[in-house]
Design an enzyme around this catalytic site. Structure first.
Site, PDB file in Angstrom:
ATOM      1  N   TRP A 287       0.867  -1.172   0.093  1.00  0.00           N
ATOM      2  CA  TRP A 287      -0.041  -0.011  -0.072  1.00  0.00           C
ATOM      3  C   TRP A 287       0.922   1.361   0.010  1.00  0.00           C
ATOM      4  O   TRP A 287       1.662   1.497   0.937  1.00  0.00           O
ATOM      5  CB  TRP A 287      -0.769  -0.108   1.285  1.00  0.00           C
ATOM      6  CG  TRP A 287      -1.883  -1.012   1.172  1.00  0.00           C
ATOM      7  CD1 TRP A 287      -3.201  -1.068   0.297  1.00  0.00           C
ATOM      8  CD2 TRP A 287      -1.925  -2.281   1.573  1.00  0.00           C
ATOM      9  NE1 TRP A 287      -3.740  -2.144   0.549  1.00  0.00           N
ATOM     10  CE2 TRP A 287      -3.245  -2.891   1.311  1.00  0.00           C
ATOM     11  CE3 TRP A 287      -0.889  -3.120   2.544  1.00  0.00           C
ATOM     12  CZ2 TRP A 287      -3.539  -4.451   1.785  1.00  0.00           C
ATOM     13  CZ3 TRP A 287      -1.258  -4.352   2.839  1.00  0.00           C
ATOM     14  CH2 TRP A 287      -2.594  -4.843   2.332  1.00  0.00           C
TER      15      TRP A 287
ATOM     16  N   HIS B 135      -7.026   1.614   2.644  1.00  0.00           N
ATOM     17  CA  HIS B 135      -8.214   0.745   2.699  1.00  0.00           C
ATOM     18  C   HIS B 135      -9.195   0.903   3.449  1.00  0.00           C
ATOM     19  O   HIS B 135      -8.919   1.555   4.523  1.00  0.00           O
ATOM     20  CB  HIS B 135      -7.764  -0.575   2.456  1.00  0.00           C
ATOM     21  CG  HIS B 135      -6.747  -1.269   3.613  1.00  0.00           C
ATOM     22  ND1 HIS B 135      -6.312  -2.543   3.629  1.00  0.00           N
ATOM     23  CD2 HIS B 135      -6.354  -0.632   4.593  1.00  0.00           C
ATOM     24  CE1 HIS B 135      -5.342  -2.542   4.632  1.00  0.00           C
ATOM     25  NE2 HIS B 135      -5.569  -1.460   5.451  1.00  0.00           N
TER      26      HIS B 135
ATOM     27  N   ARG C  55      -4.099   6.324  -2.055  1.00  0.00           N
ATOM     28  CA  ARG C  55      -3.037   5.778  -2.020  1.00  0.00           C
ATOM     29  C   ARG C  55      -2.321   6.778  -3.025  1.00  0.00           C
ATOM     30  O   ARG C  55      -2.662   7.468  -3.808  1.00  0.00           O
ATOM     31  CB  ARG C  55      -3.046   4.562  -2.750  1.00  0.00           C
ATOM     32  CG  ARG C  55      -3.739   3.396  -1.735  1.00  0.00           C
ATOM     33  CD  ARG C  55      -3.739   2.288  -2.065  1.00  0.00           C
ATOM     34  NE  ARG C  55      -4.634   1.277  -1.677  1.00  0.00           N
ATOM     35  CZ  ARG C  55      -5.124  -0.019  -2.035  1.00  0.00           C
ATOM     36  NH1 ARG C  55      -4.281  -0.593  -3.017  1.00  0.00           N
ATOM     37  NH2 ARG C  55      -5.922  -0.801  -1.524  1.00  0.00           N
TER      38      ARG C  55
ATOM     39  N   GLN D  53     -13.943   2.110  -1.602  1.00  0.00           N
ATOM     40  CA  GLN D  53     -13.980   0.737  -1.258  1.00  0.00           C
ATOM     41  C   GLN D  53     -15.149   0.529  -0.626  1.00  0.00           C
ATOM     42  O   GLN D  53     -15.727   1.341   0.054  1.00  0.00           O
ATOM     43  CB  GLN D  53     -12.590   0.497  -0.667  1.00  0.00           C
ATOM     44  CG  GLN D  53     -11.267   0.313  -1.146  1.00  0.00           C
ATOM     45  CD  GLN D  53     -10.386  -0.488  -0.787  1.00  0.00           C
ATOM     46  OE1 GLN D  53     -10.257  -0.638   0.813  1.00  0.00           O
ATOM     47  NE2 GLN D  53      -9.259  -0.830  -1.302  1.00  0.00           N
TER      48      GLN D  53
ATOM     49  N   VAL E 145      -5.497 -11.972   6.248  1.00  0.00           N
ATOM     50  CA  VAL E 145      -6.556 -13.078   5.871  1.00  0.00           C
ATOM     51  C   VAL E 145      -5.557 -14.269   5.883  1.00  0.00           C
ATOM     52  O   VAL E 145      -4.665 -14.208   5.403  1.00  0.00           O
ATOM     53  CB  VAL E 145      -7.488 -12.796   4.791  1.00  0.00           C
ATOM     54  CG1 VAL E 145      -8.642 -11.823   5.162  1.00  0.00           C
ATOM     55  CG2 VAL E 145      -6.737 -12.642   3.410  1.00  0.00           C
TER      56      VAL E 145
ATOM     57  N   ALA F 127     -13.651 -11.734   5.394  1.00  0.00           N
ATOM     58  CA  ALA F 127     -13.710 -10.532   5.141  1.00  0.00           C
ATOM     59  C   ALA F 127     -13.131 -10.294   3.528  1.00  0.00           C
ATOM     60  O   ALA F 127     -12.693 -11.100   2.813  1.00  0.00           O
ATOM     61  CB  ALA F 127     -12.696  -9.842   5.765  1.00  0.00           C
TER      62      ALA F 127
END
Ligand code: FA5
Length: 370
Positions: A159, A173, A209, A223, A266, A322
């Site tokens: 990122w 995000h 970003r 997002q 995740v 997620a």
């Protein structure tokens, strides 16, 4: 002398009638100055009175006086008639037809990004997800650390971050809201002596970003984060939810593809892509999919045990999944827009074309203002 007065009256009234006849305002004014003005002929006659023999003065004076009054009255009447006539002519020329139908007011439409956002939120709401919002200026802790991305970890390079201070940033995000929501829910439950509740949320919002802008990348974009936590969710539930929403938004015709991907928060992680609307996989130089035939629209996966723990949920007893999707990318897919930069140009011509595109809501079939 009295004969002079009669002759003057005849001439004066004659030229007044002529000026009135021509409806000539300038000529009327000129007439007034000639006869009734301070240097006019009536004044000149009055100045002569002193030179007359005493016995004639009174008669001559009152004759001049009454001539002045008659000319004054005649002038006012003429002036009024000319004004009335000119006004009538103007009204005649400007006639308004009050029976004509009015011009309809052009109405705007909701920006396609906003429209997609509310459609996506509605699609998830149909599956029981509740929408919440979070801060756009975020702490490093929530944006990275509590998402299993410690300081100096190479995963931070995924990122390109816009920093405000060394600990505060513009969120890259919407994922920080995973931990924020879990923490709030688990803390409230604990205070009440309860177990942390199951969660099903979506988080729409802006993200930022430090990005090289091109046809599919903006430095500021939207997002939508999704988080589900309960005792028994699985990866197949995740696939089922996302496939259902993709079908709600795009219909059955579009193809989807899940592939393994890496996100530190995740495990396992995946990306979901949709087939390229621009070339359908046929153009190796396509500027939308770069020849791959697929456009990535979201990242997803099962919530990492460390993130559950950071949110106050016991990873031995809770599981969750997620996902985070890009609203601009989805809008591009829905309307066949091949450059993300067009969304922020404010070009009404573009929205005229988008209005009737497949997938455009029926409420858009209205006039877009010129
Ligand atoms: C993330 O931002 C993760 N937070 C997503 C996630 C959430 C993964 C929860 C797992 C679990 P990524 O950087 O790939 O992932 O961005 C997610 C989506 O945002 C992309 O698929 C894309 O649709 C959109 N996106 C990313 N960068 C840009 C950009 N510069 N311009 C426009 N859209 C972008």
């Amino acid at each position: 002398m009295v004969e002079d007065i009669t002759a003057l009256e005849t001439t004066a009234l004659g030229s007044l009638t002529a000026a009135e006849h021509r409806s000539d305002r300038q000529a009327l004014e000129q007439w007034r100055l000639t006869y009734l003005g301070s240097q006019g002929q009536i004044r000149q006659l009055m100045r002569c009175i002193g030179q007359l023999p005493l016995e004639e003065r009174r008669t001559f004076g009152s004759a001049v006086q009454s001539l002045a009054q008659r000319l004054e009255v005649a002038y006012k009447a003429s002036e009024q008639r000319v004004s009335d006539r000119l006004l009538n002519r103007e009204l005649e020329a400007e006639r308004i037809d009050v029976t004509l139908p009015g011009r309809p007011h052009a109405q705007g439409l909701i920006h396609p990004l906003r429209q997609t956002l509310s459609d996506v939120v509605r699609a998830f709401a149909n599956l029981g997800f509740q929408a919440v919002e979070g801060p756009e200026v975020e702490w490093d802790t929530y944006n990275f650390e509590l998402l299993n991305i410690p300081a100096n970890h190479p995963a931070r390079d995924m990122w390109d971050t816009l920093w405000i201070t060394d600990r505060m940033l513009l969120r890259t995000h919407t994922s920080p809201m995973q931990v924020r929501t879990m923490r709030m829910a688990s803390a409230t439950a604990r205070r009440q002596g309860n177990e942390p509740p199951a969660l099903r949320i979506v988080v729409p919002g802006r993200t930022y970003r430090y990005e090289q802008v091109d046809a599919t990348h903006e430095s500021q974009f939207m997002q939508l984060e999704g988080l589900l936590v309960d005792h028994q969710s699985s990866f197949s539930d995740l696939k089922g939810v996302l496939t259902d929403v993709a079908r709600q938004l795009f219909g059955q015709a579009r193809k989807t593809r899940f592939r393994c991907d890496y996100f530190p928060f995740v495990e396992p992680g995946a990306e979901l892509a949709m087939d390229c609307f621009a070339c359908e996989g046929r153009d190796p130089h396509c500027r939308v999919c770069h020849g791959s035939g697929w456009i990535e629209i979201l990242g997803c996966g099962m919530v990492h045990p460390k993130v559950l723990e950071n949110g106050g949920y016991d990873p031995q007893r809770y599981r969750g999944f997620a996902f985070g999707l890009g609203i601009e990318r989805i809008t591009m897919l829905r309307h066949g827009i091949d450059d993300i930069r067009l969304f922020y140009l404010n070009d009404v011509q573009l929205w005229r074309q988008v209005r009737y595109a497949p997938g455009a809501p029926r409420s858009w079939n209205r006039e877009v203002p010129e």
